[in-house]
Design an enzyme around this catalytic site. Structure first.
Site, PDB file in Angstrom:
ATOM      1  N   GLY A 189      -1.431  21.853  46.333  1.00 46.00           N
ATOM      2  CA  GLY A 189      -1.025  23.156  46.860  1.00 46.00           C
ATOM      3  C   GLY A 189      -1.040  24.142  45.715  1.00 46.00           C
ATOM      4  O   GLY A 189      -0.204  24.076  44.820  1.00 46.00           O
ATOM      5  N   GLN A 215      -3.149  18.230  40.762  1.00 42.26           N
ATOM      6  CA  GLN A 215      -2.046  17.349  40.357  1.00 42.26           C
ATOM      7  C   GLN A 215      -1.781  17.506  38.847  1.00 42.26           C
ATOM      8  O   GLN A 215      -1.863  18.613  38.349  1.00 42.26           O
ATOM      9  CB  GLN A 215      -2.308  15.883  40.745  1.00 42.26           C
ATOM     10  CG  GLN A 215      -2.156  15.628  42.235  1.00 42.26           C
ATOM     11  CD  GLN A 215      -3.358  16.056  43.055  1.00 42.26           C
ATOM     12  OE1 GLN A 215      -4.477  15.867  42.636  1.00 42.26           O
ATOM     13  NE2 GLN A 215      -3.139  16.623  44.206  1.00 42.26           N
TER      14      GLN A 215
HETATM   15  P1  IMP Z   1      -0.593  11.587  47.192  1.00 41.43           P
HETATM   16  O1  IMP Z   1      -1.465  12.311  46.239  1.00 41.43           O
HETATM   17  O2  IMP Z   1      -0.335  12.361  48.452  1.00 41.43           O
HETATM   18  O3  IMP Z   1      -1.067  10.170  47.446  1.00 41.43           O
HETATM   19  O4  IMP Z   1       0.855  11.417  46.499  1.00 41.43           O
HETATM   20  C1  IMP Z   1       1.026  10.626  45.320  1.00 41.43           C
HETATM   21  C2  IMP Z   1       2.016  11.279  44.362  1.00 41.43           C
HETATM   22  O5  IMP Z   1       1.442  12.470  43.826  1.00 41.43           O
HETATM   23  C3  IMP Z   1       3.329  11.736  45.006  1.00 41.43           C
HETATM   24  O6  IMP Z   1       4.353  11.599  44.048  1.00 41.43           O
HETATM   25  C4  IMP Z   1       3.087  13.201  45.314  1.00 41.43           C
HETATM   26  O7  IMP Z   1       4.292  13.925  45.397  1.00 41.43           O
HETATM   27  C5  IMP Z   1       2.276  13.583  44.101  1.00 41.43           C
HETATM   28  N1  IMP Z   1       1.404  14.751  44.344  1.00 41.43           N
HETATM   29  C6  IMP Z   1       0.225  14.775  45.005  1.00 41.43           C
HETATM   30  N2  IMP Z   1      -0.308  16.006  45.001  1.00 41.43           N
HETATM   31  C7  IMP Z   1       0.530  16.785  44.306  1.00 41.43           C
HETATM   32  C8  IMP Z   1       0.508  18.162  43.914  1.00 41.43           C
HETATM   33  O8  IMP Z   1      -0.401  18.928  44.211  1.00 41.43           O
HETATM   34  N3  IMP Z   1       1.572  18.593  43.177  1.00 41.43           N
HETATM   35  C9  IMP Z   1       2.578  17.765  42.812  1.00 41.43           C
HETATM   36  N4  IMP Z   1       2.637  16.479  43.138  1.00 41.43           N
HETATM   37  C10 IMP Z   1       1.630  15.987  43.877  1.00 41.43           C
HETATM   38 MG    MG Z   2       1.201  22.557  43.712  1.00 35.62          MG
END
Ligand code: IMP
Ligand code: MG
Length: 396
Positions: free
Chosen positions: A40, A214
């Site tokens: 995001g 990320q």
């Molecule tokens: P996933 O990427 O949805 O599989 O989530 C795996 C981990 O990465 C979790 O701890 C999420 O909260 C974190 N995460 C994934 N995308 C974001 C991001 O854009 N910002 C912050 N944390 C993220």
């Molecule tokens: Mg973000």
């Protein structure tokens, strides 16, 4: 001509999007090389907030080409939602968005699997439940689907049937067929060989920005495994995700906030609770832009930053959200894991645009980081707006 990688030092949500938007003033092309709707990226321009999840953060500048490269995992519903919101806001998208034929398609069953696992597993990762992890699993297991395959719906549907034979959950084939139909309609007008496009831009000496998503500590290889995302979030991942050779990258900029946050499970060095943490969360609006979950709060930690520098090798750092810490006892975990507290600054910094006009106490904090990590801070933001940015040196 310069090619610049923007990468997050820690756990994401540090303002990559806003810095990419700011630097896109000069870039001809902005490339997302990995992940998908789990990201995001929030931009604020003239008071208007835009949250992007798959489309690169250069889209608000009409002169930039925005590329979704093959390292990405894409959701057609999120994509068409992003596109319609941009069009509604008067942003031109035709001939500006390019989607790789080799990017992977997130299937409805990926989303189901992601949700189910979060619900029933003991070791909850705290994913965003967008199906990104299961999509990359299928990619690695060589039973995923690439965007280019949508040009032949009959063949892809037959292959989906084969893949689903080895999965345990029962899926509705009619729904799947309509999902694929929609995905084809949504993506095919934008599909191209993006690696070729990016390399041609570099050949033509265009400035290119690579926007990673990320953060380093969420990277599948270098992060806090298993509490990580399923793709590459470090600078090196840009090369594999976008199909450009490492020698074509000129600069790497590491982005972080003036404090640390994490959404989801796993270790957060420097994590703390209480009144100051609550204030930071409130003033900094520390809720996930995709999930709406409250972010955990921590102080920056020098060893994490040194580690991020080791695996990304930054040319400089970009730091955000100093305004959130105004009047607070700003602290940092030093290399010996001890807490150091700085004298607070009380001045309103939101209108400052020159580094040497920032409060002395704020500069001391920045200089401490620069000395301890061994990298210069080249960009400082003093508020969420695009123009609330202090550039200490030209990036392009
Ligand atoms: P996933 O990427 O949805 O599989 O989530 C795996 C981990 O990465 C979790 O701890 C999420 O909260 C974190 N995460 C994934 N995308 C974001 C991001 O854009 N910002 C912050 N944390 C993220
Ligand atoms: Mg973000």
């Amino acid at each position: 001509m310069t090619t610049v990688v923007i990468v997050d030092n820690l756990f994401g949500d540090s303002g990559k999007g806003r810095f990419v938007d700011y630097l896109s003033k000069k870039a001809k092309m902005v490339v997302r090389s990995g992940s998908g709707p789990n990201a995001g990226h929030t931009l604020v321009v003239n008071g208007k907030k835009t949250v992007l999840r798959q489309i690169p953060s250069g889209i608000l500048h009409s002169h930039t080409k925005c590329v979704l490269a093959q390292g990405m995992a894409l959701n057609p519903n999120v994509f068409s939602d992003e596109v319609s919101k941009l069009v509604e806001a008067g942003v031109k998208v035709n001939d500006r968005i390019f989607v790789s034929d080799a990017a992977h398609l997130i299937m409805p069953y990926h989303i189901e699997e992601d949700k189910k696992r979060e619900e029933f597993s003991e070791n909850k990762i705290g994913t965003t439940k967008n199906g990104v992890g299961p999509c990359y699993e299928d990619k690695m297991a060589r039973c995923g689907f690439r965007i280019g395959e949508l040009s032949d719906l009959d063949t892809i549907m037959n292959k989906v049937r084969m893949v689903l034979k080895r999965k345990t959950t029962v899926y509705d084939y009619t729904l799947l067929a309509s999902y694929l139909h929609l995905a084809a309609k949504t993506f095919l007008p934008f599909v191209t060989d993006t690696s070729k496009l990016i390399n041609q831009a570099i050949d033509s000496k265009d400035d290119v920005l690579f926007e990673n998503a990320q953060g380093t500590l969420l990277d599948i290889d270098h992060g806090t495994y298993p509490f990580v995302t399923s793709s590459s979030a470090v600078a090196g991942g840009v090369c594999t995700g976008a199909g450009v050779g490492p020698t074509r990258i000129n600069k790497v900029i590491g982005v972080m906030k003036a404090y640390n946050t994490r959404v989801g499970s796993g270790p957060l060095p420097g994590e703390f609770q209480g009144e100051t943490a609550d204030k930071i969360a409130e003033i900094g609006n520390e809720v996930g832009s995709v999930t709406g979950r409250a972010r955990r709060i921590g102080w920056l930690d020098i060893n994490s930053l040194r580690y991020a520098h080791r695996v990304n090798h930054f040319d400089s750092l970009a730091m955000a959200k100093f305004d959130v810490l105004t009047g607070l006892p700003v602290s940092i975990i030093n290399e010996n894991n001890a807490l150091i507290t700085f004298e607070p600054w009380h001045e309103d910094i939101s209108k400052i645009r020159e580094y040497n006009q920032l409060p002395k106490n704020l500069c001391k904090f920045i200089e401490y980081i620069e000395q301890s990590v061994g990298v210069r801070v080249s960009i400082v933001s003093v508020g969420p707006e695009r123009e609330q940015t202090i550039l200490r040196e030209e990036i392009f």
